[in-house]
Design a protein around this motif. Structure first.
Motif, short mmCIF file in Angstrom:
data_model
loop_
_atom_site.label_atom_id
_atom_site.label_comp_id
_atom_site.label_asym_id
_atom_site.label_seq_id
_atom_site.Cartn_x
_atom_site.Cartn_y
_atom_site.Cartn_z
N LYS A 196 0.83 -1.20 0.00
CA LYS A 196 0.00 0.00 0.00
C LYS A 196 0.87 1.26 0.00
O LYS A 196 2.09 1.19 0.13
CB LYS A 196 -0.94 -0.02 1.21
CG LYS A 196 -2.01 -1.12 1.13
CD LYS A 196 -2.97 -1.06 2.30
CE LYS A 196 -4.06 -2.12 2.17
NZ LYS A 196 -5.01 -2.08 3.32
N TYR A 197 0.20 2.40 -0.09
CA TYR A 197 0.90 3.68 -0.24
C TYR A 197 1.90 3.91 0.89
O TYR A 197 3.04 4.32 0.67
CB TYR A 197 -0.14 4.81 -0.27
CG TYR A 197 0.43 6.19 -0.03
CD1 TYR A 197 1.17 6.83 -1.01
CD2 TYR A 197 0.21 6.84 1.19
CE1 TYR A 197 1.70 8.09 -0.78
CE2 TYR A 197 0.73 8.09 1.42
CZ TYR A 197 1.47 8.72 0.43
OH TYR A 197 2.00 9.95 0.66
N SER A 198 1.51 3.64 2.12
CA SER A 198 2.38 3.83 3.27
C SER A 198 2.57 2.48 3.95
O SER A 198 1.60 1.82 4.32
CB SER A 198 1.76 4.84 4.25
OG SER A 198 2.55 4.98 5.42
N ALA A 199 3.81 2.06 4.11
CA ALA A 199 4.08 0.74 4.70
C ALA A 199 5.48 0.71 5.29
O ALA A 199 6.34 1.52 4.94
CB ALA A 199 3.94 -0.35 3.64
N HIS A 200 5.68 -0.21 6.20
CA HIS A 200 7.03 -0.45 6.69
C HIS A 200 7.87 -1.02 5.55
O HIS A 200 7.35 -1.70 4.66
CB HIS A 200 6.99 -1.42 7.87
CG HIS A 200 6.71 -0.77 9.19
ND1 HIS A 200 5.52 -0.91 9.86
CD2 HIS A 200 7.46 0.06 9.96
CE1 HIS A 200 5.55 -0.22 10.99
NE2 HIS A 200 6.72 0.38 11.07
N PRO A 201 9.19 -0.79 5.58
CA PRO A 201 10.02 -1.14 4.40
C PRO A 201 10.37 -2.61 4.27
O PRO A 201 11.50 -2.95 3.95
CB PRO A 201 11.27 -0.27 4.64
CG PRO A 201 11.39 -0.15 6.12
CD PRO A 201 9.96 -0.08 6.62
N LEU A 202 9.41 -3.50 4.47
CA LEU A 202 9.68 -4.92 4.26
C LEU A 202 9.90 -5.23 2.79
O LEU A 202 10.75 -6.06 2.44
CB LEU A 202 8.53 -5.78 4.80
CG LEU A 202 8.46 -5.98 6.31
CD1 LEU A 202 7.70 -4.83 6.95
CD2 LEU A 202 7.79 -7.30 6.66
N ARG A 203 9.17 -4.58 1.91
CA ARG A 203 9.30 -4.86 0.49
C ARG A 203 10.64 -4.40 -0.06
O ARG A 203 11.08 -4.83 -1.13
CB ARG A 203 8.15 -4.19 -0.28
CG ARG A 203 8.11 -2.68 -0.14
CD ARG A 203 6.85 -2.09 -0.73
NE ARG A 203 6.75 -0.65 -0.48
CZ ARG A 203 5.66 0.05 -0.71
NH1 ARG A 203 4.58 -0.53 -1.21
NH2 ARG A 203 5.63 1.35 -0.46
N ASP A 204 11.32 -3.49 0.66
CA ASP A 204 12.63 -3.00 0.23
C ASP A 204 13.77 -3.79 0.88
O ASP A 204 14.94 -3.53 0.61
CB ASP A 204 12.78 -1.52 0.60
CG ASP A 204 11.73 -0.66 -0.08
OD1 ASP A 204 11.42 -0.94 -1.25
OD2 ASP A 204 11.23 0.28 0.55
N GLY A 205 13.43 -4.72 1.76
CA GLY A 205 14.46 -5.52 2.40
C GLY A 205 15.16 -4.81 3.54
O GLY A 205 16.18 -5.30 4.04
N ASP A 206 14.66 -3.65 3.98
CA ASP A 206 15.30 -2.92 5.07
C ASP A 206 14.88 -3.43 6.44
O ASP A 206 15.47 -3.02 7.45
CB ASP A 206 14.97 -1.42 4.96
CG ASP A 206 15.60 -0.79 3.73
OD1 ASP A 206 16.65 -1.29 3.30
OD2 ASP A 206 15.05 0.19 3.19
N MET A 207 13.88 -4.28 6.50
CA MET A 207 13.49 -4.93 7.75
C MET A 207 12.77 -6.22 7.40
O MET A 207 12.39 -6.43 6.23
CB MET A 207 12.60 -4.01 8.60
CG MET A 207 11.26 -3.69 7.99
SD MET A 207 10.23 -2.63 9.04
CE MET A 207 9.92 -3.71 10.45
N VAL A 208 12.62 -7.09 8.38
CA VAL A 208 11.93 -8.37 8.16
C VAL A 208 10.90 -8.57 9.25
O VAL A 208 10.84 -7.81 10.23
CB VAL A 208 12.94 -9.55 8.15
CG1 VAL A 208 13.82 -9.50 6.92
CG2 VAL A 208 13.77 -9.56 9.42
N CYS A 209 10.10 -9.60 9.10
CA CYS A 209 8.99 -9.83 10.03
C CYS A 209 9.47 -10.03 11.47
O CYS A 209 8.82 -9.59 12.42
CB CYS A 209 8.20 -11.06 9.59
SG CYS A 209 7.54 -10.94 7.90
N SER A 210 10.63 -10.68 11.64
CA SER A 210 11.10 -10.97 12.99
C SER A 210 11.62 -9.74 13.71
O SER A 210 11.96 -9.83 14.89
CB SER A 210 12.19 -12.05 12.96
OG SER A 210 13.32 -11.60 12.23
#
Length: 334
Positions: A196-210
């Protein structure tokens, strides 16, 4: 007195019966195992004597089920006495007595790993070594009660387990071979939200679920790494922690009151756009008392946007919305 005497006479007989029963329950000539980590075969199952060399005759790097890459992982360090390959039965430490399987490949080993096999026996093997620490809350966790097997997420016979990849690598397409991609195999709704328009940067690989969740269970809701939502958010957003001289009541209560963590179509992960979000609490009285909504957001000339709905809306004036330490910051304006 007669009852007491009768009980005193029966007690030694009970002790003798227990001792005899325990002795008869063990095979004649059986010896005690040297250590709990060494498995023992039953009467119908025997361990292969050649151990790993027999396994590699079929399971080399070109086989359908290759195992050779395990030698490049922590599980394959034979010099470390904690690893399976350092144990007496090597591969069979995890897969169980496999002499019959080596003689006839159609006979499967006692323990097979993967989503197509029962999770209980698999997890018992893994938890035999991996207990405590981050896995201390596994028993009773949502993944455990849902019969999720360790091997459903972890890959042991590969050089690098994808679920352990936490950073973006130049040769690895994001969201394809990292931890986030593994989680999304079961949680596709969260995968949709991070686009979505605003999201945590998981799709960029800058963070992960854990970074936020402990998949092995936790004391908090939704397997969060901390006991509460706010404590989890504060691990990255420490400036929102406070304490503040003037606190905005929803903030210390729960960040989820205003934000949705995985993704939103509104700025800053907000649950709805300003000023509607603010007026979901502040409409009945005080300033402002008018619900600013509808098709007409302009004042005067059509090109002039009302400051109460344009730009940052309420936050144009109430800039310190998470809390203020200014003596005159009771309205979060400074």
């Amino acid at each position: 007195m007669r009852t007491i005497a009768r009980r005193a006479g029966i007690a030694p007989l009970l002790v003798l019966a227990v001792v005899v029963g325990f002795a008869l329950s063990r095979p004649v000539g059986a010896e005690e195992p040297e250590g709990a980590e060494e498995p023992r075969a039953s009467a119908t199952e025997t361990y292969a004597t050649e151990k790993m060399s027999d396994c590699l005759d079929c399971h080399d790097e070109s086989a359908k089920y290759p195992v050779l890459p395990i030698l490049a992982t922590q599980h394959g360090v034979k010099a470390d006495g904690r690893t399976p390959l350092a144990k007496q039965y090597e591969c069979q430490t995890c897969h169980g007595p496999s002499a019959a399987h080596i003689e006839d490949s159609d006979v499967r080993p006692p323990i097979l790993f993967g989503a197509d096999h029962p999770a209980g026996p698999q997890n018992e093997v893994c938890l035999g070594c991996h207990q405590g620490g981050a896995r201390i809350n596994w028993q009773g966790s949502v993944h455990a009660t849902s019969d999720v097997a360790c091997a459903s997420c972890h890959s042991i016979h590969v050089k690098q387990d994808p679920v352990m990849i936490k950073d973006r690598r130049p040769d690895t397409p994001v969201m394809r071979r990292n931890q986030t991609a593994v989680c999304f195999r079961c949680h596709p709704d969260k995968q949709a939200e991070i686009h979505k328009y605003s999201a945590h940067p998981l799709r960029d690989g800058d963070m992960v679920c854990s970074d936020c969740h402990n998949p092995h269970g936790s004391m908090g809701p939704a397997n969060l790494i901390k006991p509460t939502v706010n404590e989890t958010c504060y691990t990255c957003h420490a400036e929102k922690r406070g304490p503040f001289l003037w606190e905005h009541a929803p903030v210390p209560e729960d960040c989820d009151n205003c934000h949705t963590p995985h993704g939103s179509n509104h700025p800053n992960l907000l649950r709805m756009r300003l000023p509607q979000l603010c007026q979901s609490c502040h409409v009945p009285g005080g300033h402002p008392s008018t619900a600013y909504a509808g098709p007409d957001y302009t004042v005067g000339a059509p090109q002039v946007i009302d400051r109460r709905v344009g730009s940052k809306s309420c936050v144009n004036c109430h800039a310190e919305i998470h809390g203020s330490n200014h003596p005159s910051g009771v309205r979060f304006t400074r």
